[in-house]
Design a protein around this motif. Structure first.
Motif, PDB file in Angstrom:
ATOM      1  N   THR A  70      37.167  22.036  45.284  1.00 54.85           N
ATOM      2  CA  THR A  70      37.413  22.671  46.558  1.00 54.85           C
ATOM      3  C   THR A  70      38.342  24.035  46.583  1.00 54.85           C
ATOM      4  OG1 THR A  70      37.156  20.560  47.502  1.00 54.85           O
ATOM      5  CG2 THR A  70      38.236  22.260  48.858  1.00 54.85           C
ATOM      6  N   VAL A  71      39.290  23.895  45.739  1.00 58.74           N
ATOM      7  CA  VAL A  71      40.290  25.027  45.575  1.00 58.74           C
ATOM      8  C   VAL A  71      39.488  26.416  44.915  1.00 58.74           C
ATOM      9  CG1 VAL A  71      42.229  25.740  44.475  1.00 58.74           C
ATOM     10  CG2 VAL A  71      42.304  23.697  45.675  1.00 58.74           C
ATOM     11  N   VAL A  72      38.897  25.912  43.693  1.00 57.36           N
ATOM     12  CA  VAL A  72      38.310  27.002  43.129  1.00 57.36           C
ATOM     13  C   VAL A  72      36.932  27.600  43.970  1.00 57.36           C
ATOM     14  CG1 VAL A  72      36.532  27.395  41.228  1.00 57.36           C
ATOM     15  CG2 VAL A  72      38.506  25.904  40.824  1.00 57.36           C
ATOM     16  N   ALA A  73      36.248  26.654  44.730  1.00 55.99           N
ATOM     17  CA  ALA A  73      35.309  27.389  45.563  1.00 55.99           C
ATOM     18  C   ALA A  73      35.939  28.060  46.757  1.00 55.99           C
ATOM     19  CB  ALA A  73      34.306  26.009  46.191  1.00 55.99           C
ATOM     20  N   LEU A  74      36.961  27.743  47.365  1.00 56.86           N
ATOM     21  CA  LEU A  74      37.630  28.532  48.386  1.00 56.86           C
ATOM     22  C   LEU A  74      38.024  29.816  47.766  1.00 56.86           C
ATOM     23  CD1 LEU A  74      39.562  25.793  50.214  1.00 56.86           C
ATOM     24  CD2 LEU A  74      37.476  27.082  51.105  1.00 56.86           C
ATOM     25  N   LEU A  75      38.722  29.660  46.572  1.00 56.15           N
ATOM     26  CA  LEU A  75      39.249  31.000  46.136  1.00 56.15           C
ATOM     27  C   LEU A  75      38.027  32.125  45.925  1.00 56.15           C
ATOM     28  CD1 LEU A  75      42.187  29.540  43.842  1.00 56.15           C
ATOM     29  CD2 LEU A  75      42.458  31.021  46.170  1.00 56.15           C
ATOM     30  N   ALA A  76      37.270  31.357  45.111  1.00 57.06           N
ATOM     31  CA  ALA A  76      36.003  32.259  44.719  1.00 57.06           C
ATOM     32  C   ALA A  76      35.212  33.014  45.976  1.00 57.06           C
ATOM     33  CB  ALA A  76      35.084  31.522  44.066  1.00 57.06           C
ATOM     34  N   THR A  77      35.481  32.036  47.157  1.00 61.21           N
ATOM     35  CA  THR A  77      34.587  32.590  48.201  1.00 61.21           C
ATOM     36  C   THR A  77      35.490  33.773  48.967  1.00 61.21           C
ATOM     37  OG1 THR A  77      33.526  30.493  48.544  1.00 61.21           O
ATOM     38  CG2 THR A  77      33.868  32.129  50.572  1.00 61.21           C
ATOM     39  N   VAL A  78      36.743  33.414  49.129  1.00 62.26           N
ATOM     40  CA  VAL A  78      37.676  34.449  49.725  1.00 62.26           C
ATOM     41  C   VAL A  78      37.479  35.713  48.991  1.00 62.26           C
ATOM     42  CG1 VAL A  78      39.711  35.129  50.284  1.00 62.26           C
ATOM     43  CG2 VAL A  78      39.044  32.851  50.917  1.00 62.26           C
ATOM     44  N   VAL A  79      37.697  35.884  47.571  1.00 61.15           N
ATOM     45  CA  VAL A  79      37.752  37.034  46.862  1.00 61.15           C
ATOM     46  C   VAL A  79      36.355  37.599  46.587  1.00 61.15           C
ATOM     47  CG1 VAL A  79      38.127  37.971  44.280  1.00 61.15           C
ATOM     48  CG2 VAL A  79      39.619  36.103  45.304  1.00 61.15           C
ATOM     49  N   SER A  80      35.285  36.798  46.505  1.00 66.62           N
ATOM     50  CA  SER A  80      34.138  37.377  46.430  1.00 66.62           C
ATOM     51  C   SER A  80      33.704  38.179  47.734  1.00 66.62           C
ATOM     52  CB  SER A  80      32.801  36.172  46.257  1.00 66.62           C
ATOM     53  OG  SER A  80      31.767  36.875  46.295  1.00 66.62           O
ATOM     54  N   VAL A  81      33.900  37.639  49.143  1.00 64.50           N
ATOM     55  CA  VAL A  81      33.591  38.165  50.239  1.00 64.50           C
ATOM     56  C   VAL A  81      34.112  39.611  50.553  1.00 64.50           C
ATOM     57  CG1 VAL A  81      33.839  37.731  52.729  1.00 64.50           C
ATOM     58  CG2 VAL A  81      32.914  35.940  51.306  1.00 64.50           C
ATOM     59  N   PHE A  82      35.509  39.578  50.026  1.00 66.20           N
ATOM     60  CA  PHE A  82      36.257  40.847  50.137  1.00 66.20           C
ATOM     61  C   PHE A  82      35.861  41.866  49.369  1.00 66.20           C
ATOM     62  CE2 PHE A  82      39.863  43.643  48.937  1.00 66.20           C
ATOM     63  CZ  PHE A  82      40.222  44.173  50.033  1.00 66.20           C
ATOM     64  N   VAL A  83      35.470  41.490  48.086  1.00 70.80           N
ATOM     65  CA  VAL A  83      35.073  42.376  47.115  1.00 70.80           C
ATOM     66  C   VAL A  83      33.509  42.871  47.297  1.00 70.80           C
ATOM     67  CG1 VAL A  83      34.341  42.488  44.518  1.00 70.80           C
ATOM     68  CG2 VAL A  83      36.488  41.381  45.014  1.00 70.80           C
ATOM     69  N   CYS A  84      32.685  42.072  47.889  1.00 74.73           N
ATOM     70  CA  CYS A  84      31.455  42.465  48.167  1.00 74.73           C
ATOM     71  C   CYS A  84      31.358  43.298  49.235  1.00 74.73           C
ATOM     72  CB  CYS A  84      30.413  41.006  48.450  1.00 74.73           C
ATOM     73  SG  CYS A  84      30.104  40.221  46.980  1.00 74.73           S
ATOM     74  N   ALA A  85      32.269  43.100  50.186  1.00 72.00           N
ATOM     75  CA  ALA A  85      32.501  43.819  51.481  1.00 72.00           C
ATOM     76  C   ALA A  85      32.780  45.284  51.083  1.00 72.00           C
ATOM     77  CB  ALA A  85      33.083  43.289  52.426  1.00 72.00           C
ATOM     78  N   LEU A  86      33.844  45.239  50.149  1.00 66.08           N
ATOM     79  CA  LEU A  86      34.430  46.549  49.792  1.00 66.08           C
ATOM     80  C   LEU A  86      33.158  47.501  49.030  1.00 66.08           C
ATOM     81  CD1 LEU A  86      37.095  48.388  50.159  1.00 66.08           C
ATOM     82  CD2 LEU A  86      37.643  47.262  47.910  1.00 66.08           C
ATOM     83  N   ALA A  87      32.813  46.587  48.144  1.00 64.03           N
ATOM     84  CA  ALA A  87      31.592  47.584  47.352  1.00 64.03           C
ATOM     85  C   ALA A  87      30.565  47.956  48.017  1.00 64.03           C
ATOM     86  CB  ALA A  87      31.252  46.393  45.896  1.00 64.03           C
ATOM     87  N   GLY A  88      30.174  47.115  48.947  1.00 65.32           N
ATOM     88  CA  GLY A  88      29.012  47.378  49.968  1.00 65.32           C
ATOM     89  C   GLY A  88      29.284  48.547  50.898  1.00 65.32           C
ATOM     90  N   TYR A  89      30.445  48.544  51.330  1.00 65.68           N
ATOM     91  CA  TYR A  89      30.957  49.750  52.110  1.00 65.68           C
ATOM     92  C   TYR A  89      30.933  51.021  51.239  1.00 65.68           C
ATOM     93  CZ  TYR A  89      34.141  52.627  54.750  1.00 65.68           C
ATOM     94  OH  TYR A  89      34.802  53.680  55.354  1.00 65.68           O
ATOM     95  N   GLY A  90      31.553  50.906  49.974  1.00 64.86           N
ATOM     96  CA  GLY A  90      31.410  52.229  49.060  1.00 64.86           C
ATOM     97  C   GLY A  90      30.045  52.534  48.811  1.00 64.86           C
ATOM     98  N   PHE A  91      28.990  51.489  48.614  1.00 64.95           N
ATOM     99  CA  PHE A  91      27.537  52.186  48.348  1.00 64.95           C
ATOM    100  C   PHE A  91      26.772  52.619  49.654  1.00 64.95           C
ATOM    101  CE2 PHE A  91      27.511  49.302  44.389  1.00 64.95           C
ATOM    102  CZ  PHE A  91      27.268  50.301  43.782  1.00 64.95           C
ATOM    103  N   ALA A  92      27.324  52.088  50.833  1.00 66.61           N
ATOM    104  CA  ALA A  92      26.603  52.318  52.184  1.00 66.61           C
ATOM    105  C   ALA A  92      27.223  53.752  52.601  1.00 66.61           C
ATOM    106  CB  ALA A  92      26.823  51.192  53.152  1.00 66.61           C
ATOM    107  N   LYS A  93      28.588  54.160  52.544  1.00 68.50           N
ATOM    108  CA  LYS A  93      29.029  55.182  53.325  1.00 68.50           C
ATOM    109  C   LYS A  93      29.691  56.173  52.407  1.00 68.50           C
ATOM    110  CE  LYS A  93      27.758  53.428  57.335  1.00 68.50           C
ATOM    111  NZ  LYS A  93      26.883  54.023  57.976  1.00 68.50           N
ATOM    112  N   PHE A  94      29.621  56.198  51.157  1.00 64.97           N
ATOM    113  CA  PHE A  94      30.353  57.245  50.476  1.00 64.97           C
ATOM    114  C   PHE A  94      29.077  57.881  49.411  1.00 64.97           C
ATOM    115  CE2 PHE A  94      33.762  54.554  51.613  1.00 64.97           C
ATOM    116  CZ  PHE A  94      34.812  55.833  51.816  1.00 64.97           C
ATOM    117  N   ARG A  95      29.309  59.058  48.917  1.00 71.88           N
ATOM    118  CA  ARG A  95      28.455  59.824  48.092  1.00 71.88           C
ATOM    119  C   ARG A  95      29.345  60.056  46.631  1.00 71.88           C
ATOM    120  NH1 ARG A  95      25.277  64.218  51.781  1.00 71.88           N
ATOM    121  NH2 ARG A  95      24.165  62.664  53.161  1.00 71.88           N
ATOM    122  N   PHE A  96      28.925  59.896  45.743  1.00 66.47           N
ATOM    123  CA  PHE A  96      29.492  60.019  44.586  1.00 66.47           C
ATOM    124  C   PHE A  96      28.590  60.126  43.354  1.00 66.47           C
ATOM    125  CE2 PHE A  96      29.582  55.506  45.702  1.00 66.47           C
ATOM    126  CZ  PHE A  96      29.196  54.763  44.361  1.00 66.47           C
TER     127      PHE A  96
END
Length: 271
Positions: A70-96
């Motif tokens: 339970t602890v591993v799944a919760l930690l992995a979910t919280v970190v993954s959701v934040f990282v995926c949202a941040l990376a998706g935002y970079g790919f969607a709205k930035f040019r580099f």
């Protein structure tokens, strides 16, 4: 006139097919080991017993397995959701430079089975001294390509550039825009990704099997497997453990069901 009855009949049949194993496990968890294999099988245990749950919780380290998973799944979910949202935002709205190439490499990784990268990932973690189970069990789920792609697509459709420009004019930093403007708009997709990511980590078997050697650090899938591989095949304890193992997944679904349904239906309501 025949479509609606046919639809309901089909849905009812699918519901029974999907719930039958869970109902059988729930019934078997209250039976003795001999009654589980009686013929003809009985859905309702007679007599019902709680000895399976009592033995599982007192004679086996089930509580430890449950806590680790339970602890591993919760930690992995919280970190993954934040990282995926941040990376998706970079790919969607930035040019580099190299954006298309990097996105293509990330997207193509979806076609690579996890078993292919399992050994190299294990070697890298061991060589770098990061092989601690509490850390290493989370690593494969931190930035899944599917989650990044999902966030990128949702941000392209649901976050207008005008809102971001208005926030920049007001003096907001880029991370402030992401935290205060983008994340609130992503709630449906974050809920859907959170449910998917929790189940991926919670149900993982192959990676913990390679990584964990101490039985006190087993996850639930590994712990239940040890009961199944026991000399006398403890089916009664396995069924009781399976029923208890379902509870966190059901709880996550109940908590995030609104966001999950909204996230899954977004593509249907977008023209």
């Amino acid at each position: 006139m025949l479509r609606r009855p046919l639809l309901y009949t089909t849905l009812t049949a699918l519901l029974l097919a999907f719930t039958a194993p869970l109902l059988w496990a729930l019934s078997g968890s209250f039976k003795t080991r001999g009654d589980i294999f009686e013929y003809p099988p009985k859905l309702l245990p007679s007599p019902a017993t709680l000895d399976n749950y009592r033995s599982l919780l007192t004679d086996q380290p089930f509580g430890r397995w449950f806590l680790v998973s339970t602890v591993v799944a919760l930690l992995a979910t919280v970190v993954s959701v934040f990282v995926c949202a941040l990376a998706g935002y970079g790919f969607a709205k930035f040019r580099f430079a190299g954006k298309q190439l990097l996105f293509g490499v990330m997207f193509s990784s979806l076609s690579i089975p996890f078993a292919v990268i399992l050994v190299p990932l294990f070697v890298i973690l061991v060589k770098t001294g990061l092989g601690s189970p509490w850390f290493a069990l989370i690593v494969p789920w931190v930035a899944p390509a599917f989650g990044i792609f999902m966030m990128q697509q949702y941000i392209v459709q649901s976050v207008p550039d005008e809102i971001l420009e208005a926030a920049r004019i007001d003096g907001a930093s880029e991370f402030g825009i992401f935290r205060r403007v983008v994340l609130p708009l992503l709630r449906p997709s974050l809920g859907a990704l959170g449910v998917w990511q929790f189940l991926q980590s919670y149900n993982s078997f192959l990676w913990p099997l390679v990584l964990v050697s101490d039985s006190s650090q087993y996850t639930l899938p590994l712990g239940l497997q040890t009961l199944f591989r026991a000399e006398n095949r403890q089916y009664d304890l396995v069924l009781a453990g399976a029923v208890l193992a379902v509870l966190p997944a059901v709880l996550v679904f109940v908590v995030l069901r609104k966001q999950l349904l909204e996230g899954l239906s977004t593509g249907a309501v977008k023209g």
